[in-house]
Write a protein that holds these residues in place. Structure first.
Motif, PDB file in Angstrom:
ATOM      1  N   THR A 271      -0.321   3.805   1.390  1.00  0.00           N
ATOM      2  CA  THR A 271      -0.918   4.582   2.504  1.00  0.00           C
ATOM      3  C   THR A 271       0.283   4.810   3.538  1.00  0.00           C
ATOM      4  O   THR A 271       1.002   3.707   3.702  1.00  0.00           O
ATOM      5  CB  THR A 271      -1.921   3.648   3.395  1.00  0.00           C
TER       6      THR A 271
ATOM      7  N   ARG B 214      -6.012  -4.802   2.748  1.00  0.00           N
ATOM      8  CA  ARG B 214      -5.429  -3.443   2.276  1.00  0.00           C
ATOM      9  C   ARG B 214      -3.976  -3.034   1.943  1.00  0.00           C
ATOM     10  O   ARG B 214      -3.710  -2.321   0.955  1.00  0.00           O
ATOM     11  CB  ARG B 214      -6.519  -2.247   2.780  1.00  0.00           C
TER      12      ARG B 214
ATOM     13  N   THR C  26       0.882  -1.229   0.001  1.00  0.00           N
ATOM     14  CA  THR C  26      -0.094   0.143   0.048  1.00  0.00           C
ATOM     15  C   THR C  26       0.858   1.361   0.153  1.00  0.00           C
ATOM     16  O   THR C  26       2.040   1.113   0.583  1.00  0.00           O
ATOM     17  CB  THR C  26      -1.124  -0.007   1.179  1.00  0.00           C
TER      18      THR C  26
ATOM     19  N   GLN D 169      -0.353   6.584   9.381  1.00  0.00           N
ATOM     20  CA  GLN D 169      -1.792   6.435   9.221  1.00  0.00           C
ATOM     21  C   GLN D 169      -2.220   5.002   9.357  1.00  0.00           C
ATOM     22  O   GLN D 169      -3.124   4.724  10.206  1.00  0.00           O
ATOM     23  CB  GLN D 169      -2.364   6.792   7.923  1.00  0.00           C
ATOM     24  N   ILE D 170      -1.308   3.989   8.826  1.00  0.00           N
ATOM     25  CA  ILE D 170      -1.813   2.438   9.431  1.00  0.00           C
ATOM     26  C   ILE D 170      -1.819   2.397  10.713  1.00  0.00           C
ATOM     27  O   ILE D 170      -2.663   1.451  11.359  1.00  0.00           O
ATOM     28  CB  ILE D 170      -0.992   1.655   8.378  1.00  0.00           C
TER      29      ILE D 170
END
Length: 195
Positions: free
Chosen positions: A149, A191, A147, A153-154
């Motif tokens: 991301t 994800r 990802t 944030q994860i």
């Protein structure tokens, strides 16, 4: 011959009865008087082992954290498998972990007005977040985490998912079943494997 007293065992006994009082009646039930009575001490004798109620609660909190740590089996794991393991082991998926969560929730409440307890909890959160960051970095090195991301944030999502699951399992269990917790966690982890 004088009786030999195992002071460490006495401290453990005090923590055990405090744990039981909190689980059965909340922090209100864990007064110094009730703790002393349940442990078989005179009220003032507790101070030989713990200077204050906050010290007893802090030791009880440590017991809850130690219980949670015992569930984590990270030996030989890294990256995404280690991330999954630490997430699952921290979730309130059985009675022991739900009970540990109840004790942790009492500590969270008390830490709002107690700087020492607050700092102790932040130390735990930083350690936990550090492990999550490490496992994400390993997952990226291993090619499992794809990802875009950001890791920060994860980590935020994982911490909020776990903390929320613990709170909801205590106050509204039908919205935090084991099945739902696993489904949300697997969705999040899934994800991570997609660019």
């Amino acid at each position: 011959m004088p009786k030999i007293i195992d002071h460490d065992q006495r401290r453990r006994d005090i923590v055990d009865v405090t744990w039981d009082l909190i689980v059965r009646g909340g922090i209100e039930a864990a007064t110094m008087r009730e703790i002393a009575a349940a442990a078989g001490f005179a009220n003032g004798a507790l101070k030989l082992y713990f200077p204050s109620k906050e010290d007893i609660i802090a030791a009880t909190y440590e017991r809850a954290l130690d219980m949670m740590r015992q569930y984590v089996e990270l030996e030989g794991l890294r990256g995404l498998p280690a991330l999954r393991e630490i997430c699952v082991s921290s979730m309130p998926i059985d009675e022991e972990r739900i009970t540990a969560g109840r004790v942790l929730m009492i500590f969270w409440q008390m830490s709002l007005g107690n700087r020492t307890m607050h700092d102790k909890y932040l130390e735990h959160v930083r350690e936990w977040r550090g492990l999550l960051h490490r496992f994400l970095a390993e997952g990226r090195e291993d090619g499992d985490v794809l990802t875009t991301t950001p890791d920060e944030q994860i980590v935020d999502e994982i911490v909020l998912l776990n903390a929320g699951a613990n709170v909801m399992s205590l106050v509204a269990g039908e919205f935090s079943t084991v099945e739902l917790q696993h489904r949300h966690l697997e969705s999040l982890l899934g994800r991570l494997t997609r660019p």
